[in-house]
Design a protein around this motif. Structure first.
Motif, PDB file in Angstrom:
ATOM      1  N   SER A 132      -0.267   5.759   9.574  1.00 16.99           N
ATOM      2  CA  SER A 132       0.805   6.165   8.656  1.00 16.99           C
ATOM      3  C   SER A 132       1.771   5.019   8.353  1.00 16.99           C
ATOM      4  O   SER A 132       2.500   5.071   7.359  1.00 16.99           O
ATOM      5  N   ARG A 133       1.794   3.982   9.195  1.00 17.01           N
ATOM      6  CA  ARG A 133       2.683   2.835   8.966  1.00 17.01           C
ATOM      7  C   ARG A 133       1.943   1.636   8.379  1.00 17.01           C
ATOM      8  O   ARG A 133       2.530   0.571   8.227  1.00 17.01           O
ATOM      9  N   LEU A 134       0.673   1.800   8.038  1.00 17.41           N
ATOM     10  CA  LEU A 134      -0.088   0.701   7.456  1.00 17.41           C
ATOM     11  C   LEU A 134      -0.110   0.827   5.940  1.00 17.41           C
ATOM     12  O   LEU A 134      -0.066   1.923   5.394  1.00 17.41           O
ATOM     13  N   ILE A 135      -0.173  -0.327   5.278  1.00 19.34           N
ATOM     14  CA  ILE A 135      -0.349  -0.368   3.833  1.00 19.34           C
ATOM     15  C   ILE A 135      -1.411  -1.422   3.552  1.00 19.34           C
ATOM     16  O   ILE A 135      -1.409  -2.493   4.167  1.00 19.34           O
ATOM     17  N   VAL A 183       8.198  -4.265   4.560  1.00 18.42           N
ATOM     18  CA  VAL A 183       6.780  -4.518   4.805  1.00 18.42           C
ATOM     19  C   VAL A 183       6.672  -5.771   5.669  1.00 18.42           C
ATOM     20  O   VAL A 183       7.177  -6.827   5.294  1.00 18.42           O
ATOM     21  N   ASP A 185       6.543  -4.655  14.548  1.00 21.16           N
ATOM     22  CA  ASP A 185       6.608  -3.223  14.257  1.00 21.16           C
ATOM     23  C   ASP A 185       7.378  -2.487  15.349  1.00 21.16           C
ATOM     24  O   ASP A 185       8.264  -1.672  15.061  1.00 21.16           O
ATOM     25  N   ASN A 195      11.384   3.518   7.175  1.00 24.30           N
ATOM     26  CA  ASN A 195      10.564   3.273   5.983  1.00 24.30           C
ATOM     27  C   ASN A 195       9.873   1.923   6.145  1.00 24.30           C
ATOM     28  O   ASN A 195      10.046   1.018   5.344  1.00 24.30           O
ATOM     29  N   LYS A 200       6.425  -0.412   6.850  1.00 21.87           N
ATOM     30  CA  LYS A 200       4.978  -0.530   6.685  1.00 21.87           C
ATOM     31  C   LYS A 200       4.537  -1.887   7.215  1.00 21.87           C
ATOM     32  O   LYS A 200       5.292  -2.857   7.189  1.00 21.87           O
TER      33      LYS A 200
END
Length: 159
Positions: free
Chosen positions: A38-41, A106, A124, A134, A136
């Motif tokens: 859920s925290r990866l982009i 990010v 992270d 918020n 990523k």
């Protein structure tokens, strides 16, 4: 010449402890795979956000080596220093300390294959511990060159 049993036992315990600490350090250094999905982009999704006129632009922070950053980095991103070092983590914390905790951030590195990166997990962890919601992490499977530069995504060079 034989060593006394107590000395040999102590020596074996010290050797075992040293090996265990070394293995634990290596294991802890490369835990990018433990960052929740859920925290990866991925790069494709980040590009869409960066090119969209309507999307909130994230603060992009490179947490890897300075050499990598000067060779090629995401335009507009900031170099903080390797998050695998305490000085890099201190720089990261200092950079974001005054930001609202819902700021879109990010993090990325790209120094090596994802499962060997020593920088993204500590970065992270640090920002999550500071309460950022918020956040990523750019999922770079192989390295920044292969997964960003070679795909023709925009890059900047130098400091």
């Amino acid at each position: 010449m034989s060593l006394p049993i107590k000395f040999r036992q102590t020596l074996l315990v010290l050797i075992f402890a040293t090996v265990a600490i070394a293995l634990a350090s290596v294991t802890l250094a490369y835990q990018a795979n433990l960052i929740p999905a859920s925290r990866l982009i991925n790069p494709d999704d980040l590009i869409k956000i960066l090119q969209s006129a309507k999307s909130e632009k994230p603060l992009m922070i490179q947490v890897g080596s300075h050499v990598l950053y000067t060779q090629a980095h995401i335009p507009g991103s900031e170099y903080i220093g390797p998050a695998s070092s305490e000085s890099g983590l201190q720089s990261l914390r200092k950079r974001v300390e005054s930001l609202p905790r819902n700021k879109f951030i990010v993090l990325y590195c790209g120094c090596c294959p994802w499962n060997h990166c020593p920088n993204v997990k500590p970065a992270d962890d640090a920002l999550k511990a500071m309460g950022f919601t918020n956040l990523k992490v750019l999922y770079i499977t192989n390295n920044f060159g292969v997964d960003w530069v070679d795909k023709g995504y925009p890059v900047a060079k130098g400091d």
